[in-house]
Design a protein around this motif. Sequence first.
Motif, mmCIF file in Angstrom:
data_model
loop_
_atom_site.group_PDB
_atom_site.id
_atom_site.type_symbol
_atom_site.label_atom_id
_atom_site.label_comp_id
_atom_site.label_asym_id
_atom_site.label_seq_id
_atom_site.Cartn_x
_atom_site.Cartn_y
_atom_site.Cartn_z
ATOM 1 N N ASP A 34 0.890 -1.228 -0.054
ATOM 2 C CA ASP A 34 0.129 -0.171 -0.078
ATOM 3 C C ASP A 34 0.925 1.116 -0.137
ATOM 4 O OD1 ASP A 34 -2.129 -1.543 -0.066
ATOM 5 O OD2 ASP A 34 -2.532 -1.325 1.958
ATOM 6 N N THR A 35 1.865 1.299 0.870
ATOM 7 C CA THR A 35 2.864 2.335 0.862
ATOM 8 C C THR A 35 3.540 2.571 -0.585
ATOM 9 O OG1 THR A 35 3.134 2.020 3.427
ATOM 10 C CG2 THR A 35 4.813 3.482 2.124
ATOM 11 N N ALA A 36 3.883 1.634 -1.332
ATOM 12 C CA ALA A 36 4.441 1.887 -2.292
ATOM 13 C C ALA A 36 3.647 2.290 -3.418
ATOM 14 C CB ALA A 36 4.959 0.306 -2.941
ATOM 15 N N TYR A 37 2.391 1.900 -3.429
ATOM 16 C CA TYR A 37 1.195 2.500 -4.217
ATOM 17 C C TYR A 37 1.069 3.753 -4.018
ATOM 18 C CZ TYR A 37 -3.287 3.361 -6.449
ATOM 19 O OH TYR A 37 -4.180 4.029 -7.220
ATOM 20 N N LEU A 38 1.175 4.465 -2.683
ATOM 21 C CA LEU A 38 1.018 5.766 -2.498
ATOM 22 C C LEU A 38 2.211 6.663 -2.952
ATOM 23 C CD1 LEU A 38 -0.627 5.570 1.196
ATOM 24 C CD2 LEU A 38 -1.612 6.411 -0.895
ATOM 25 N N ASP A 39 3.437 5.980 -2.898
ATOM 26 C CA ASP A 39 4.536 6.659 -3.238
ATOM 27 C C ASP A 39 4.381 7.176 -4.801
ATOM 28 O OD1 ASP A 39 5.866 6.866 -0.794
ATOM 29 O OD2 ASP A 39 6.984 4.782 -1.205
ATOM 30 N N ARG A 40 3.696 6.245 -5.623
ATOM 31 C CA ARG A 40 3.636 6.583 -7.174
ATOM 32 C C ARG A 40 2.666 7.551 -7.383
ATOM 33 N NH1 ARG A 40 3.654 0.436 -7.786
ATOM 34 N NH2 ARG A 40 1.227 0.910 -7.565
ATOM 35 N N LEU A 41 1.563 7.906 -6.467
ATOM 36 C CA LEU A 41 0.503 8.665 -6.793
ATOM 37 C C LEU A 41 0.976 10.134 -6.734
ATOM 38 C CD1 LEU A 41 -2.447 7.195 -4.804
ATOM 39 C CD2 LEU A 41 -2.072 7.070 -7.171
ATOM 40 N N SER A 42 0.571 11.143 -7.380
ATOM 41 C CA SER A 42 0.760 12.555 -7.494
ATOM 42 C C SER A 42 0.131 13.151 -6.240
ATOM 43 C CB SER A 42 0.254 13.266 -8.796
ATOM 44 O OG SER A 42 -1.162 13.243 -8.961
#
Length: 63
Positions: A34-42
């Motif tokens: 989940d944290t890796a997904y949030l890192d990719r978001l603008s």
Amino acid sequence: MLYRQRRSSAASILRAVLARLVGLVAELHRTGTDTAYLDRLSDHSLRDIGVRRIATRDDIVYR
């Protein structure tokens, strides 16, 4: 009897402990994903879902 207590065997206790450990390991894996997904978001996408990215000196925090 109506109010008879259940008897716990060693096998059932061990099975319950192992199930909790497996659940903990699975939850830790999902948290990293989940944290890796949030890192990719603008920042705009994060604002849409109500999350702020706060960069500290040591880490990035999401609130």
